[in-house]
Design a protein around this motif. Structure first.
Motif, PDB file in Angstrom:
ATOM      1  N   ALA A 156     -39.266  15.853 -10.200  1.00  0.00           N
ATOM      2  CA  ALA A 156     -39.305  14.465  -9.647  1.00  0.00           C
ATOM      3  C   ALA A 156     -38.108  13.626  -9.673  1.00  0.00           C
ATOM      4  O   ALA A 156     -37.854  12.688  -9.003  1.00  0.00           O
ATOM      5  N   ILE A 157     -37.089  14.335 -10.311  1.00  0.00           N
ATOM      6  CA  ILE A 157     -35.556  13.772 -10.227  1.00  0.00           C
ATOM      7  C   ILE A 157     -34.901  14.066  -8.711  1.00  0.00           C
ATOM      8  O   ILE A 157     -34.299  13.052  -8.015  1.00  0.00           O
ATOM      9  N   ASN A 158     -34.928  15.243  -8.340  1.00  0.00           N
ATOM     10  CA  ASN A 158     -34.227  15.782  -7.164  1.00  0.00           C
ATOM     11  C   ASN A 158     -35.393  15.741  -6.195  1.00  0.00           C
ATOM     12  O   ASN A 158     -34.945  15.948  -4.942  1.00  0.00           O
ATOM     13  N   GLN A 159     -36.511  15.297  -6.306  1.00  0.00           N
ATOM     14  CA  GLN A 159     -37.447  15.203  -5.090  1.00  0.00           C
ATOM     15  C   GLN A 159     -37.578  16.560  -4.431  1.00  0.00           C
ATOM     16  O   GLN A 159     -37.735  16.251  -3.106  1.00  0.00           O
ATOM     17  N   THR A 160     -37.674  17.684  -5.175  1.00  0.00           N
ATOM     18  CA  THR A 160     -37.732  18.909  -4.312  1.00  0.00           C
ATOM     19  C   THR A 160     -38.597  19.832  -5.124  1.00  0.00           C
ATOM     20  O   THR A 160     -38.776  19.814  -6.395  1.00  0.00           O
ATOM     21  N   PHE A 161     -39.111  20.922  -4.380  1.00  0.00           N
ATOM     22  CA  PHE A 161     -39.712  21.937  -4.981  1.00  0.00           C
ATOM     23  C   PHE A 161     -38.627  23.017  -5.489  1.00  0.00           C
ATOM     24  O   PHE A 161     -37.988  23.451  -4.802  1.00  0.00           O
ATOM     25  N   THR A 162     -38.951  23.613  -6.649  1.00  0.00           N
ATOM     26  CA  THR A 162     -38.096  24.510  -7.204  1.00  0.00           C
ATOM     27  C   THR A 162     -38.842  25.680  -7.865  1.00  0.00           C
ATOM     28  O   THR A 162     -39.908  25.349  -8.277  1.00  0.00           O
ATOM     29  N   ALA A 163     -38.271  26.790  -7.728  1.00  0.00           N
ATOM     30  CA  ALA A 163     -38.903  27.863  -8.105  1.00  0.00           C
ATOM     31  C   ALA A 163     -38.011  28.627  -9.271  1.00  0.00           C
ATOM     32  O   ALA A 163     -36.979  28.723  -9.193  1.00  0.00           O
ATOM     33  N   PHE A 164     -38.718  28.559 -10.406  1.00  0.00           N
ATOM     34  CA  PHE A 164     -37.685  28.736 -11.979  1.00  0.00           C
ATOM     35  C   PHE A 164     -38.134  30.277 -12.218  1.00  0.00           C
ATOM     36  O   PHE A 164     -39.361  30.780 -12.437  1.00  0.00           O
ATOM     37  N   THR A 165     -37.107  31.032 -12.492  1.00  0.00           N
ATOM     38  CA  THR A 165     -37.199  32.176 -12.889  1.00  0.00           C
ATOM     39  C   THR A 165     -37.556  32.519 -14.403  1.00  0.00           C
ATOM     40  O   THR A 165     -37.423  31.163 -15.117  1.00  0.00           O
ATOM     41  N   LYS A 166     -37.958  33.460 -14.999  1.00  0.00           N
ATOM     42  CA  LYS A 166     -38.327  33.629 -16.169  1.00  0.00           C
ATOM     43  C   LYS A 166     -37.411  33.021 -17.126  1.00  0.00           C
ATOM     44  O   LYS A 166     -37.536  32.260 -18.310  1.00  0.00           O
ATOM     45  N   GLU A 167     -36.142  33.402 -16.828  1.00  0.00           N
ATOM     46  CA  GLU A 167     -34.962  33.034 -17.578  1.00  0.00           C
ATOM     47  C   GLU A 167     -34.588  31.688 -17.529  1.00  0.00           C
ATOM     48  O   GLU A 167     -34.466  30.913 -18.773  1.00  0.00           O
ATOM     49  N   VAL A 178     -44.769  12.877  -1.127  1.00  0.00           N
ATOM     50  CA  VAL A 178     -44.914  11.560  -0.665  1.00  0.00           C
ATOM     51  C   VAL A 178     -45.591  10.538  -1.815  1.00  0.00           C
ATOM     52  O   VAL A 178     -45.085   9.518  -2.079  1.00  0.00           O
ATOM     53  N   LEU A 179     -46.491  11.021  -2.739  1.00  0.00           N
ATOM     54  CA  LEU A 179     -46.856  10.389  -3.703  1.00  0.00           C
ATOM     55  C   LEU A 179     -45.922   9.866  -4.829  1.00  0.00           C
ATOM     56  O   LEU A 179     -45.680   8.799  -5.158  1.00  0.00           O
ATOM     57  N   MET A 180     -45.069  10.917  -5.145  1.00  0.00           N
ATOM     58  CA  MET A 180     -44.184  10.647  -6.115  1.00  0.00           C
ATOM     59  C   MET A 180     -43.252   9.682  -5.492  1.00  0.00           C
ATOM     60  O   MET A 180     -42.469   9.390  -6.480  1.00  0.00           O
ATOM     61  N   PHE A 186     -41.074  17.686 -14.388  1.00  0.00           N
ATOM     62  CA  PHE A 186     -41.582  18.700 -13.457  1.00  0.00           C
ATOM     63  C   PHE A 186     -43.073  18.594 -13.404  1.00  0.00           C
ATOM     64  O   PHE A 186     -43.719  18.491 -14.468  1.00  0.00           O
ATOM     65  N   ILE A 187     -43.523  18.994 -12.305  1.00  0.00           N
ATOM     66  CA  ILE A 187     -44.822  18.997 -12.194  1.00  0.00           C
ATOM     67  C   ILE A 187     -45.323  20.414 -11.454  1.00  0.00           C
ATOM     68  O   ILE A 187     -44.823  21.098 -10.397  1.00  0.00           O
ATOM     69  N   VAL A 188     -45.924  21.336 -12.375  1.00  0.00           N
ATOM     70  CA  VAL A 188     -46.230  22.721 -12.398  1.00  0.00           C
ATOM     71  C   VAL A 188     -47.086  22.733 -11.276  1.00  0.00           C
ATOM     72  O   VAL A 188     -48.331  22.507 -11.537  1.00  0.00           O
ATOM     73  N   THR A 189     -46.841  23.843  -9.890  1.00  0.00           N
ATOM     74  CA  THR A 189     -47.905  23.710  -9.099  1.00  0.00           C
ATOM     75  C   THR A 189     -48.397  25.182  -9.004  1.00  0.00           C
ATOM     76  O   THR A 189     -49.624  25.244  -8.453  1.00  0.00           O
ATOM     77  N   ARG A 190     -47.852  26.084  -9.521  1.00  0.00           N
ATOM     78  CA  ARG A 190     -48.160  27.612  -9.269  1.00  0.00           C
ATOM     79  C   ARG A 190     -47.390  28.441 -10.074  1.00  0.00           C
ATOM     80  O   ARG A 190     -46.052  27.944 -10.260  1.00  0.00           O
ATOM     81  N   VAL A 191     -48.032  29.311 -10.620  1.00  0.00           N
ATOM     82  CA  VAL A 191     -47.232  30.370 -11.442  1.00  0.00           C
ATOM     83  C   VAL A 191     -47.519  31.629 -11.200  1.00  0.00           C
ATOM     84  O   VAL A 191     -48.287  32.202 -10.648  1.00  0.00           O
ATOM     85  N   ILE A 192     -46.438  32.535 -11.257  1.00  0.00           N
ATOM     86  CA  ILE A 192     -46.352  33.858 -10.651  1.00  0.00           C
ATOM     87  C   ILE A 192     -46.404  34.729 -11.878  1.00  0.00           C
ATOM     88  O   ILE A 192     -45.334  34.464 -12.966  1.00  0.00           O
ATOM     89  N   PHE A 193     -47.385  35.693 -12.188  1.00  0.00           N
ATOM     90  CA  PHE A 193     -47.292  36.489 -13.153  1.00  0.00           C
ATOM     91  C   PHE A 193     -47.029  37.920 -12.765  1.00  0.00           C
ATOM     92  O   PHE A 193     -47.276  38.460 -11.877  1.00  0.00           O
ATOM     93  N   ARG A 194     -46.187  38.613 -13.902  1.00  0.00           N
ATOM     94  CA  ARG A 194     -45.879  40.138 -13.521  1.00  0.00           C
ATOM     95  C   ARG A 194     -46.818  41.041 -14.611  1.00  0.00           C
ATOM     96  O   ARG A 194     -46.497  40.792 -15.660  1.00  0.00           O
ATOM     97  N   ILE A 195     -47.537  41.854 -14.303  1.00  0.00           N
ATOM     98  CA  ILE A 195     -48.504  42.419 -15.154  1.00  0.00           C
ATOM     99  C   ILE A 195     -48.068  43.890 -15.386  1.00  0.00           C
ATOM    100  O   ILE A 195     -48.402  44.319 -13.965  1.00  0.00           O
ATOM    101  N   PRO A 196     -47.493  44.400 -16.193  1.00  0.00           N
ATOM    102  CA  PRO A 196     -47.259  45.893 -16.162  1.00  0.00           C
ATOM    103  C   PRO A 196     -48.410  46.799 -15.920  1.00  0.00           C
ATOM    104  O   PRO A 196     -49.434  46.569 -16.534  1.00  0.00           O
ATOM    105  N   LYS A 197     -48.377  47.929 -15.395  1.00  0.00           N
ATOM    106  CA  LYS A 197     -49.514  48.918 -15.125  1.00  0.00           C
ATOM    107  C   LYS A 197     -49.613  49.589 -16.534  1.00  0.00           C
ATOM    108  O   LYS A 197     -50.712  50.263 -16.738  1.00  0.00           O
ATOM    109  N   GLN A 198     -48.411  50.088 -17.065  1.00  0.00           N
ATOM    110  CA  GLN A 198     -48.684  50.526 -18.552  1.00  0.00           C
ATOM    111  C   GLN A 198     -49.013  49.444 -19.922  1.00  0.00           C
ATOM    112  O   GLN A 198     -48.346  48.801 -19.937  1.00  0.00           O
TER     113      GLN A 198
END
Length: 345
Positions: A156-167, A45-47, A185-197
């Protein structure tokens, strides 16, 4: 991922906000209109209103990688989305999520507290989680892009939230899809994959000195070593204004490197992809005589030539003037062009 339909609360408006405490250079700066963003749901709404009124806008996190003018016109979004959690775990890795406004160093500390090593080489880097993928922050042989699973952002251009893959993030050295599409783009959340090894990554010379031949330090020991090394090399922004490393380490073709190493046998460099070499920008600057030098209210830090500092009352114009002098001298002596790392707003 679809845009949230309802805002949980309206973002707080703060007119004429001083940003001196929100930029690590400590420049006197203010924003015409500032909105404190504490949840992703506040953004659409703000944007829409910002774009409808054709106002200029930008996102500001911890202010650790920016050069601010005295006045930021239009709208500044203060990224304060917090929260971090373990999402899932399997035999090989663990998924973590963190809000865009989470302090980066505190997040690294939290991962170690959860017995999830991997990010310890990136300790004490100032800034927020949301800024990390934009810049693809890195230190001591590790880049954050290696550990990112996905990035959630508002387009902000498409007025939607998007999840970007690593690639889709298109990570490169201190670069990403988000950096190449600034003010979209306004980054709101980041998902990290931490290897156990886990495996210690301590091939940098600073580590070899720190561990004195110990080839198997623990993640906690590496974390403490990184904090010690960075504290020695980099000034505390609360004491001396700075944005950490001011220039990117330049990457040159193998042919140019061979010419340089023949002329300057002590040239500091590191291997890079496709036979190219990454040169130590701090060493280049030091050889030009800038280390510890002062120009009015700004200067080059005495312990690390890669860091430009504000001794007090300095401005963006002052720091950029000093940077231009350094760039010109390095280009004249070595034929190498230095790129500025912080974002100039």
């Amino acid at each position: 991922m679809n845009s949230p339909q309802n805002a949980s609360s309206k973002p707080k408006l703060v007119p004429n906000l001083s940003l001196k405490e929100r930029n690590t250079f400590g420049f006197e700066a203010s924003t015409e209109l500032a909105y404190e963003i504490t949840s992703a749901e506040q953004i659409p709404v703000l944007m829409r209103e910002v774009l409808h009124q054709k106002l200029s806008w930008r996102v500001l996190g911890g202010g650790s990688n920016v050069i601010l003018p005295k006045l930021l016109p239009g709208v500044t979004l203060l990224m304060n989305i917090t929260g971090q959690e373990i999402i899932s775990s399997d035999d090989s890795s663990v998924l973590l999520a963190a809000g865009g406004g989470v302090n980066w160093h505190e997040f690294v500390t939290w991962t170690l507290d959860q017995n999830l090593p991997g990010l310890e080489n990136l300790a004490l880097i100032p800034g927020t989680v949301g800024a990390a993928p934009i810049q693809n922050i890195g230190a001591y042989g590790v880049e954050i892009g290696e550990y990112i699973e996905s990035v959630e952002a508002f387009d902000a251009i498409n007025q939607t939230f998007t999840a970007f893959t690593k690639e889709q993030c298109q990570f490169a050295y201190r670069d990403s899809h988000f950096k190449r599409n600034s003010n979209r783009f306004i980054v709101t959340r980041v998902i990290f994959r931490i290897p156990k090894q886990w495996m210690a990554r301590i091939h940098y010379a600073d580590f070899l000195k720190e561990f004195s031949g110990d080839s198997s330090p623990s993640p906690e020991e590496i974390f403490l070593a990184v904090c010690k090394i960075r504290t020695h090399k980099l000034p505390d922004p609360k004491v001396i204004g700075n944005a950490g490393s001011f220039f990117q380490n330049p990457i040159v073709p193998a042919e140019q490197f061979e010419t340089l190493i023949h002329k300057f046998p002590e040239l500091v460099s590191y291997p890079n992809a496709a036979g190219k070499r990454k040169l130590a920008a701090g060493w280049l600057i030091d050889q030009c005589g800038f280390k510890g030098q002062r120009m009015g209210n700004v200067g080059v830090y005495e312990n690390q030539a890669l860091v430009l500092v504000n001794y007090g009352n300095g401005t963006a114009q002052d720091i950029l003037g000093l940077a231009k002098c350094i760039q010109d001298k390095v280009d004249d002596l070595f034929g190498v062009k230095l790129d500025i790392e912080p974002n100039i707003l």
